[in-house]
Design a protein around this motif. Structure first.
Motif, PDB file in Angstrom:
ATOM      1  N   THR A  88      -4.642   2.345  -1.550  1.00 21.36           N
ATOM      2  CA  THR A  88      -5.206   1.919  -0.272  1.00 21.36           C
ATOM      3  C   THR A  88      -4.965   0.436  -0.039  1.00 21.36           C
ATOM      4  N   ALA A  89      -5.023   0.065   1.232  1.00 24.44           N
ATOM      5  CA  ALA A  89      -4.880  -1.346   1.587  1.00 24.44           C
ATOM      6  C   ALA A  89      -5.992  -2.176   0.960  1.00 24.44           C
ATOM      7  N   SER A 141       0.826  -1.197   0.000  1.00 21.01           N
ATOM      8  CA  SER A 141       0.000   0.000   0.000  1.00 21.01           C
ATOM      9  C   SER A 141       0.867   1.256   0.000  1.00 21.01           C
ATOM     10  N   THR A 201      -7.427  -1.686  -1.914  1.00 19.33           N
ATOM     11  CA  THR A 201      -7.078  -1.907  -3.320  1.00 19.33           C
ATOM     12  C   THR A 201      -6.070  -3.045  -3.443  1.00 19.33           C
ATOM     13  N   ILE A 202      -5.085  -3.071  -2.558  1.00 13.52           N
ATOM     14  CA  ILE A 202      -4.089  -4.145  -2.579  1.00 13.52           C
ATOM     15  C   ILE A 202      -4.743  -5.488  -2.300  1.00 13.52           C
TER      16      ILE A 202
END
Length: 253
Positions: A32-33, A26, A35-36
């Motif tokens: 963002t976390a 991230s 998204t990861i």
């Protein structure tokens, strides 16, 4: 960066480092976390990564196997630490098997000079390395030599193993998981590894952290066949805990 580009970068990082963390990615990729996590899920569904607590590890494709020269250049420090720790499992005298592989080869290189040992190997490379040592009686298994691993396989390897019995077999593996046990990409090499297990009083597997959680094409053993797994300190704690829960002793180098 588009999602596909980001996912290719995540995969590249995972393969280079052996593991990725959600928080670290991230920050590194400035997303963002969440998204990861979605990217990791996509890569897992594509068979590229395996999700673990807090991140993911790369998955060797079933049937895919990197060449020996390639494998010998990665995780060098980890493999050397594993090999040094494995020395404590080498008897003061007696007989051992040392399987073909990059981590097992490092163990062979540092076998102590003050012990009278018979060492059974299925690797011409390892045999050449230790064959001139006066205290070692080196027995080389014959057979067809696989180009990718330089390991001897097929009937000329299997028949002698059926007549041998050693104190400890030190094996390598491409995959180890609770679900599938011990696996490797090639069925012929799996057969030799299986015979090595049957020829030994104790079985010790030497595997760096990238092997934990991986599954390959050919199974050669169950976790119940293991007496000890030696891996490195980067191993995922959840994966180690799952393996230990089956009764296997795990030591981190």
């Amino acid at each position: 960066m588009y999602a596909e580009e980001r996912q290719r970068e995540i995969l590249r990082i995972a393969q280079a480092r052996g593991r990725v963390e959600v928080a670290g990615l991230s920050d590194e990729l400035n997303v963002t976390a969440e998204t990861i996590r979605r990217d990791l899920t996509t890569l897992e569904r594509a068979g590229e990564l395996r999700r673990v607590h807090g991140g993911a590890i790369p998955v060797e494709r079933i049937g895919f196997e990197p060449a020996l020269a390639t494998r010998d250049t990665v995780y060098i420090d980890e493999k050397e630490r594993i090999a040094k720790l494995a020395l404590s499992e080498v008897p003061d005298e007696g007989a051992i098997i040392v399987d073909a592989g990059t981590t097992t080869a490092r163990l062979a290189q540092i076998l102590p000079g003050d012990r009278e040992l018979t060492v059974v190997v299925n690797s011409p490379v390892i045999a050449t390395t230790i064959g001139t040592r006066k205290n070692l009686n080196v027995l080389v298994l014959g057979g067809r030599i696989r180009g990718k691993t330089l390991a001897a396989v097929d009937d000329w390897s299997l028949r002698p193993l059926a007549e041998l019995y050693v104190d400890v077999a030190f094996l390598g593996t491409n995959g180890i998981s609770v679900e599938r046990g011990l696996t490797t990409p090639d069925p012929a090499e799996a057969a030799v590894k299986r015979a090595m297990i049957h020829a030994a009083r104790r079985t010790v597997v030497l595997a760096d952290h990238t092997k934990l959680g991986n599954d390959c094409l050919a199974r050669f053993g169950e976790l119940a066949d293991l007496d000890l797994l030696i891996t490195d300190s980067q191993a995922d704690h959840d994966l180690v805990g799952d393996i230990e829960a089956t009764g296997v002793r795990v030591v981190l180098a």
